[in-house]
Design an enzyme around this catalytic site. Sequence first.
Site, PDB file in Angstrom:
ATOM      1  N   ASN A  49     -51.876 -50.330  22.009  1.00 24.62           N
ATOM      2  CA  ASN A  49     -52.283 -49.399  21.755  1.00 24.62           C
ATOM      3  C   ASN A  49     -51.489 -47.992  22.581  1.00 24.62           C
ATOM      4  OD1 ASN A  49     -53.914 -47.160  20.692  1.00 24.62           O
ATOM      5  ND2 ASN A  49     -55.504 -47.760  21.710  1.00 24.62           N
TER       6      ASN A  49
ATOM      7  N   LYS B 284     -51.929 -44.857  21.879  1.00 25.92           N
ATOM      8  CA  LYS B 284     -52.434 -44.032  21.399  1.00 25.92           C
ATOM      9  C   LYS B 284     -52.143 -42.561  20.892  1.00 25.92           C
ATOM     10  CE  LYS B 284     -55.344 -45.409  24.937  1.00 25.92           C
ATOM     11  NZ  LYS B 284     -56.881 -45.782  25.905  1.00 25.92           N
TER      12      LYS B 284
ATOM     13  N   HIS C 239     -61.862 -48.426  18.433  1.00 32.83           N
ATOM     14  CA  HIS C 239     -62.049 -48.405  19.956  1.00 32.83           C
ATOM     15  C   HIS C 239     -62.956 -47.145  20.298  1.00 32.83           C
ATOM     16  CE1 HIS C 239     -59.521 -46.562  23.012  1.00 32.83           C
ATOM     17  NE2 HIS C 239     -58.722 -47.314  22.791  1.00 32.83           N
TER      18      HIS C 239
ATOM     19  N   GLU D 246     -62.486 -44.730  22.487  1.00 31.52           N
ATOM     20  CA  GLU D 246     -62.773 -43.446  21.989  1.00 31.52           C
ATOM     21  C   GLU D 246     -62.531 -42.092  20.575  1.00 31.52           C
ATOM     22  OE1 GLU D 246     -58.244 -43.685  23.106  1.00 31.52           O
ATOM     23  OE2 GLU D 246     -58.720 -44.316  25.455  1.00 31.52           O
TER      24      GLU D 246
ATOM     25  N   GLU E  26     -63.512 -54.457  25.516  1.00 30.97           N
ATOM     26  CA  GLU E  26     -63.042 -53.299  25.621  1.00 30.97           C
ATOM     27  C   GLU E  26     -64.547 -52.343  26.559  1.00 30.97           C
ATOM     28  OE1 GLU E  26     -59.522 -52.317  25.019  1.00 30.97           O
ATOM     29  OE2 GLU E  26     -60.676 -51.378  23.518  1.00 30.97           O
TER      30      GLU E  26
ATOM     31  N   GLY F 258     -58.711 -47.178  30.531  1.00 33.80           N
ATOM     32  CA  GLY F 258     -57.545 -45.658  31.697  1.00 33.80           C
ATOM     33  C   GLY F 258     -58.111 -45.589  32.901  1.00 33.80           C
TER      34      GLY F 258
ATOM     35  N   SER G 294     -58.051 -51.191  31.928  1.00 33.09           N
ATOM     36  CA  SER G 294     -56.789 -50.679  32.625  1.00 33.09           C
ATOM     37  C   SER G 294     -56.270 -52.166  33.242  1.00 33.09           C
ATOM     38  CB  SER G 294     -57.428 -50.969  33.931  1.00 33.09           C
ATOM     39  OG  SER G 294     -57.647 -49.019  33.171  1.00 33.09           O
TER      40      SER G 294
HETATM   41  C1  PEP Z   1     -57.428 -49.008  25.434  1.00 29.15           C
HETATM   42  O1  PEP Z   1     -57.415 -47.566  25.291  1.00 29.15           O
HETATM   43  O2  PEP Z   1     -57.010 -49.694  24.526  1.00 29.15           O
HETATM   44  C2  PEP Z   1     -57.176 -48.991  26.703  1.00 29.15           C
HETATM   45  C3  PEP Z   1     -57.858 -50.438  27.246  1.00 29.15           C
HETATM   46  O3  PEP Z   1     -56.652 -48.569  27.417  1.00 29.15           O
HETATM   47  P1  PEP Z   1     -56.169 -48.923  28.764  1.00 29.15           P
HETATM   48  O4  PEP Z   1     -55.201 -50.339  29.070  1.00 29.15           O
HETATM   49  O5  PEP Z   1     -55.147 -47.511  29.730  1.00 29.15           O
HETATM   50  O6  PEP Z   1     -57.779 -49.492  29.799  1.00 29.15           O
END
Ligand code: PEP
Length: 250
Positions: A9, A11, A94, A96, A166, A172, A212
């Site tokens: 992703n 973003k 997601h 976000e 997640e 992040g 992460s």
């Molecule tokens: C994500 O945006 O789905 C995600 C898991 O981000 P990150 O790997 O940066 O934590």
Amino acid sequence: MREYYIAGNWKMNNTASQAREFAEALVDELKDASAKMMIAPPFTALESVSSIVRGTNIVLGAQNMSHKEYGAYTGDISPEMLLDLDVAAVILGHSERRIVFGETDELINEKIKLALSKGLEVVFCIGETLDEREAGKVESVVRTQVTKGLSGVDEGSLKHVTIAYEPVWAIGTGRTATPEDANNVHQFVRSLIKELYSADASDRMVIQYGGSVKPDNVKELLDQSDIDGALVGGASLDLESFRAIALCKN
Ligand code: PEP
């Protein structure tokens, strides 16, 4: 046997020209990966990336989609617009989108049903916040998200859904759930799919972990019984890191 599925992703990163260059390098570096792979550039880069990944082992995904087919929805992107660019998958729900843009379980459910009805594959994200985890609410939060998000989705359509667990506190932040903690939630999600659908649907369901994920923790995570892949944010923007993640089960 479930197929490993690694998704990136991007973003809100990469202009169309940066994305083109990066996608060209990815196609070359990932050609021997045995896992299924998807990348989700921003909308403005979909067209340029589409021509590069066409005919390769990388699926093109979008990061979001409207809940409506067309009309007066300023700023939204319809499923038809995605399909026209050969987008095959869409990330929905997601954290976000849920937290920053206020998307509800009901809205996400509308999007999921619309995407599936148009033939798009869905990566459906779920996960608890730190407060919810500390309050012992992981299972109830995940149960609500899964139940409401998949409401009205039949078992046939469910074959085109991947769930991405997640935990919001791991996205992040550099903090990762321990492989055992993550696997426990994956097992809970799988049991929920059995309860809502069938043992077959539950066995088939690909459940990605996200939060992460990096080259140095991915193997341990994917070695768990119920972790079938990864949804990768930050590390998907670095060629070497994403390559190492995508090839970790080769
Ligand atoms: C994500 O945006 O789905 C995600 C898991 O981000 P990150 O790997 O940066 O934590």
